[in-house]
Enzyme design. Structure first.
Site, mmCIF file in Angstrom:
data_model
loop_
_atom_site.group_PDB
_atom_site.id
_atom_site.type_symbol
_atom_site.label_atom_id
_atom_site.label_comp_id
_atom_site.label_asym_id
_atom_site.label_seq_id
_atom_site.Cartn_x
_atom_site.Cartn_y
_atom_site.Cartn_z
ATOM 1 N N GLY A 15 0.822 -1.205 0.000
ATOM 2 C CA GLY A 15 0.000 0.000 0.000
ATOM 3 C C GLY A 15 0.852 1.250 0.000
ATOM 4 N N GLU A 39 0.236 -10.140 -4.931
ATOM 5 C CA GLU A 39 1.447 -10.735 -5.503
ATOM 6 C C GLU A 39 2.201 -9.767 -6.409
ATOM 7 O OE1 GLU A 39 2.715 -14.634 -8.228
ATOM 8 O OE2 GLU A 39 0.698 -13.798 -8.347
ATOM 9 N N LYS A 129 -11.036 8.537 10.637
ATOM 10 C CA LYS A 129 -12.402 8.035 10.460
ATOM 11 C C LYS A 129 -12.835 7.122 11.610
ATOM 12 C CE LYS A 129 -12.558 8.526 5.434
ATOM 13 N NZ LYS A 129 -11.401 9.453 5.387
ATOM 14 N N LYS A 141 -12.102 0.468 12.121
ATOM 15 C CA LYS A 141 -10.849 1.065 12.573
ATOM 16 C C LYS A 141 -10.902 1.415 14.060
ATOM 17 C CE LYS A 141 -7.810 1.275 9.224
ATOM 18 N NZ LYS A 141 -6.466 0.678 9.376
ATOM 19 N N ASN A 169 -6.209 12.057 5.732
ATOM 20 C CA ASN A 169 -6.081 11.623 4.347
ATOM 21 C C ASN A 169 -4.644 11.859 3.893
ATOM 22 O OD1 ASN A 169 -9.061 11.199 2.995
ATOM 23 N ND2 ASN A 169 -9.098 12.566 4.747
ATOM 24 N N VAL A 170 -4.043 10.834 3.310
ATOM 25 C CA VAL A 170 -2.652 10.941 2.871
ATOM 26 C C VAL A 170 -2.632 11.487 1.446
ATOM 27 C CG1 VAL A 170 -0.487 9.709 2.488
ATOM 28 C CG2 VAL A 170 -2.001 9.011 4.357
ATOM 29 N N SER A 173 -2.196 9.457 -2.140
ATOM 30 C CA SER A 173 -2.167 8.014 -1.902
ATOM 31 C C SER A 173 -3.108 7.326 -2.879
ATOM 32 C CB SER A 173 -2.580 7.700 -0.460
ATOM 33 O OG SER A 173 -3.900 8.171 -0.222
ATOM 34 N N GLU A 258 -20.203 8.521 4.519
ATOM 35 C CA GLU A 258 -19.231 9.612 4.415
ATOM 36 C C GLU A 258 -19.669 10.809 5.260
ATOM 37 O OE1 GLU A 258 -16.662 11.726 0.849
ATOM 38 O OE2 GLU A 258 -18.776 11.250 0.476
#
Length: 333
Positions: A15, A39, A129, A141, A169-170, A173, A258
């Site tokens: 990720g 993979e 979140k 989470k 939020n990254v 990403s 959301e």
């Protein structure tokens, strides 16, 4: 803390965060067990990492849902950074039990195996979140955080300690709004925004990695670490990305689960959240039955300033020019 020659298992190593933290630990001289069920992602990680420490990269194909495979991967490991998760809100809403299996059962598998192998430290990567969640993903989470905190209680005399980090939020990403906007601009389509009131906390990859390194160094067990993040309105982000004062925007509607704004701490957590130079730390609750470990943690942080209210992304928003500066610093504009 020196990571050279330490063995670190990174779950979800393919990720956005997992791959970068894998590379960071390799650059620091650690032996990294990159664990993922993707993979092709593992193949690319192995192929594209070109540092002199490439020999320290160990590839582990498997799922955190499989406790036996996880156990083999965790053999002779010093630290675990648990990044593997289902992260997309809307997909998790329609595949809720899959989110439970990965984000809750998977976390418990990591805990059980870490205790069996006497892993020194386990760091769980969570999300804003998880705070007052409105979605399945956020709820899982939150449950992951609760499991991680509780794991310190039944670790007993084992050396293993557990803590969490919360990300916003990254920026840029996989699946992020910035990548969506860039693709829409490339295809000359209107930018899609779910609501003009939508706000979010954001950090860049470097900040996320630094948070993990800092937390592994500082954690005693049971803390939740998160950075001092900036927040901005998604419409302002769209304006900044488009490089136009009046980009064409199509408003849709929020996805199931959301929220219009995110939070970093609940009201209950705010009273025990301390402020450091670049980070906040939510210290564990204590009462008459509190383990000695948590009392030591509270002793460590007791003289640090506390925040006085919950932190929400719809407060103290960055201006358009400030967003542009931030994006330029992150090499995204």
């Amino acid at each position: 803390m020196k990571f050279k020659k330490k063995t670190i298992l990174v779950t979800g190593a393919c990720g956005t965060i997992g791959s970068e933290i894998t590379k960071k630990f390799l650059d620091l001289g650690a032996i990294v067990c990159a664990f993922d069920n993707y993979e092709n992602g593992l193949f690319n990680l192995q192929k594209n990492y070109k540092s002199k420490n490439k020999k320290n990269l160990r590839i582990f194909l498997g799922s955190i849902r499989n406790i036996d495979r996880l156990s083999k991967a965790m053999d002779k490991v010093d630290y675990v950074v648990h990044c593997a998760a289902l992260k997309h809100v809307e997909i998790s809403e329609y595949n809720s039990f899959e989110a439970v299996l990965t984000n809750i059962v998977g976390v418990q598998n990591v805990i059980d195996v870490a205790l069996n192998h006497n892993i020194e430290k386990v760091l769980f990567t969570s999300s804003d979140k998880a705070v007052n969640p409105s979605s399945v993903m956020g709820t899982t989470k939150l449950m992951g955080e609760k499991l991680i905190i509780a794991a310190n209680n039944y670790a007993g005399d084992k050396v293993t300690r557990f803590a969490s980090v919360r990300f916003g939020n990254v920026l840029d990403s996989n699946g992020s709004v910035i990548r969506v906007f860039k693709q829409q601009l490339k295809e000359k389509k209107p930018l899609t925004v779910t609501s003009s009131q939508m706000t979010r906390y954001f950090i860049n990859i470097e900040q996320a990695i630094n948070l993990c390194i800092f937390s592994l160094n500082e954690m005693l067990g049971g803390e939740i670490f998160f950075p001092k993040m900036k927040s901005f309105n998604i419409v302002s982000l769209a304006n900044a990305i488009s490089k136009s004062n009046k980009p064409k925007i199509t408003y849709t509607k929020p996805s199931r689960g959301e929220k219009l704004f995110e939070e970093l701490v609940t009201e209950n957590e705010a009273v025990r959240t301390v402020s450091l130079k670049s980070y906040f730390v939510v210290v564990p609750e204590i009462n008459e039955d509190t383990p000695i470990l948590y009392k030591k943690i509270n002793q460590k942080y007791k003289d640090l300033p506390k925040i006085d209210e919950p932190l929400k992304s719809n407060k103290k928003l960055l201006t358009l020019n400030e967003i542009k500066v931030l994006l330029k610093k992150s090499k995204l504009l």
